[in-house]
Design a protein around this motif. Structure first.
Motif, PDB file in Angstrom:
ATOM      1  N   PRO A   1       1.351  -1.057  -0.102  1.00 60.37           N
ATOM      2  CA  PRO A   1       0.079  -0.112   0.066  1.00 60.37           C
ATOM      3  C   PRO A   1       0.882   0.941  -0.091  1.00 60.37           C
ATOM      4  N   SER A   2       0.503   2.514  -0.387  1.00 60.13           N
ATOM      5  CA  SER A   2       0.564   3.828  -0.468  1.00 60.13           C
ATOM      6  C   SER A   2       1.178   4.206   0.902  1.00 60.13           C
ATOM      7  N   ALA A   3       1.826   5.575   0.824  1.00 63.22           N
ATOM      8  CA  ALA A   3       2.423   6.243   2.004  1.00 63.22           C
ATOM      9  C   ALA A   3       0.706   6.345   2.013  1.00 63.22           C
ATOM     10  N   THR A   4      -0.302   7.625   1.191  1.00 66.49           N
ATOM     11  CA  THR A   4      -1.508   8.196   1.067  1.00 66.49           C
ATOM     12  C   THR A   4      -1.954   6.995   1.492  1.00 66.49           C
ATOM     13  N   THR A   5      -1.790   6.080   0.842  1.00 69.87           N
ATOM     14  CA  THR A   5      -2.959   4.721   1.072  1.00 69.87           C
ATOM     15  C   THR A   5      -3.627   5.004   2.713  1.00 69.87           C
ATOM     16  N   GLU A   6      -2.812   4.721   3.369  1.00 68.16           N
ATOM     17  CA  GLU A   6      -1.778   3.951   5.463  1.00 68.16           C
ATOM     18  C   GLU A   6      -2.123   5.542   6.119  1.00 68.16           C
TER      19      GLU A   6
ATOM     20  N   LYS B   1      -4.665   7.707   5.110  1.00 69.98           N
ATOM     21  CA  LYS B   1      -6.169   7.477   5.002  1.00 69.98           C
ATOM     22  C   LYS B   1      -6.775   6.838   5.391  1.00 69.98           C
TER      23      LYS B   1
ATOM     24  N   VAL C   1       2.161  15.025   1.767  1.00 68.42           N
ATOM     25  CA  VAL C   1       1.964  13.976   0.738  1.00 68.42           C
ATOM     26  C   VAL C   1       2.315  14.519  -0.462  1.00 68.42           C
TER      27      VAL C   1
ATOM     28  N   SER D   1       3.912  14.932  -4.561  1.00 69.08           N
ATOM     29  CA  SER D   1       3.775  13.466  -5.090  1.00 69.08           C
ATOM     30  C   SER D   1       3.016  14.360  -6.205  1.00 69.08           C
TER      31      SER D   1
END
Length: 167
Positions: free
Chosen positions: A1-6, A8, A27, A31
């Motif tokens: 999972p991406s940093a953004t997903t984590e 969120k 972030v 990006s």
């Protein structure tokens, strides 16, 4: 999972934790989603209009995105809410010093920030940079004696900043 997903996912678990949302905006900006980062920060500011750190954080995002004028506007907003915000005082002073403009005003702001946070090496560094910039202007104007004095003050201040940062 991406940093953004984590991020969120973490925000969903702790929606009142503003720092996570501010971090997410950073972030997003880094990006390439500056509009999304600004929209998120604007939403946080609408919900917390008296929170100077949110204006500061948005100002930093604009600064990182090379919109220095908008960044400075937001730092002035921080000072409207919190006139003794050392970080905003330093940010404005350093920005003006970096641009080589309004150096006397910049010095006043940075000195106020140092009074508020005398052990902050980054603020102390800003004053050293200001002295260096002043020296460059004096040198360009043909005033070698004043420039030498400013460069010496810069060196002294920057050495002090290093001492503070090494603590």
């Amino acid at each position: 999972p991406s940093a953004t997903t984590e991020l969120k996912r973490a925000i969903a678990a702790a929606p009142d934790k503003l720092s996570l949302q501010v971090y997410l905006a950073g972030v997003m900006q880094r990006s390439g989603d500056m509009p999304g980062a600004v929209a998120l920060m604007d939403e946080l500011i609408r919900a917390n209009p008296d929170e100077p750190d949110l204006y500061y954080d948005l100002g930093v995002l604009y600064g990182e995105a090379d919109d220095g004028d908008r960044s400075l506007e937001l730092m002035h907003k921080v000072l409207e809410i919190d006139p003794d915000n050392a970080s905003a005082l330093n940010y404005i002073g350093y920005t003006w010093a970096e641009r080589g403009e309004r150096l006397d005003e910049a010095e006043g702001l940075i000195r106020r920030a140092i009074q508020l946070k005398p052990e902050d090496g980054y603020i102390t560094d800003s004053l050293g940079w200001l002295f260096y910039q002043r020296g460059l202007q004096q040198e360009a104007g043909g005033n070698a004696h004043a420039a030498r004095s400013s460069f010496n003050a810069a060196r002294t201040q920057l050495e002090h900043a290093l001492e503070l940062l090494d603590k």
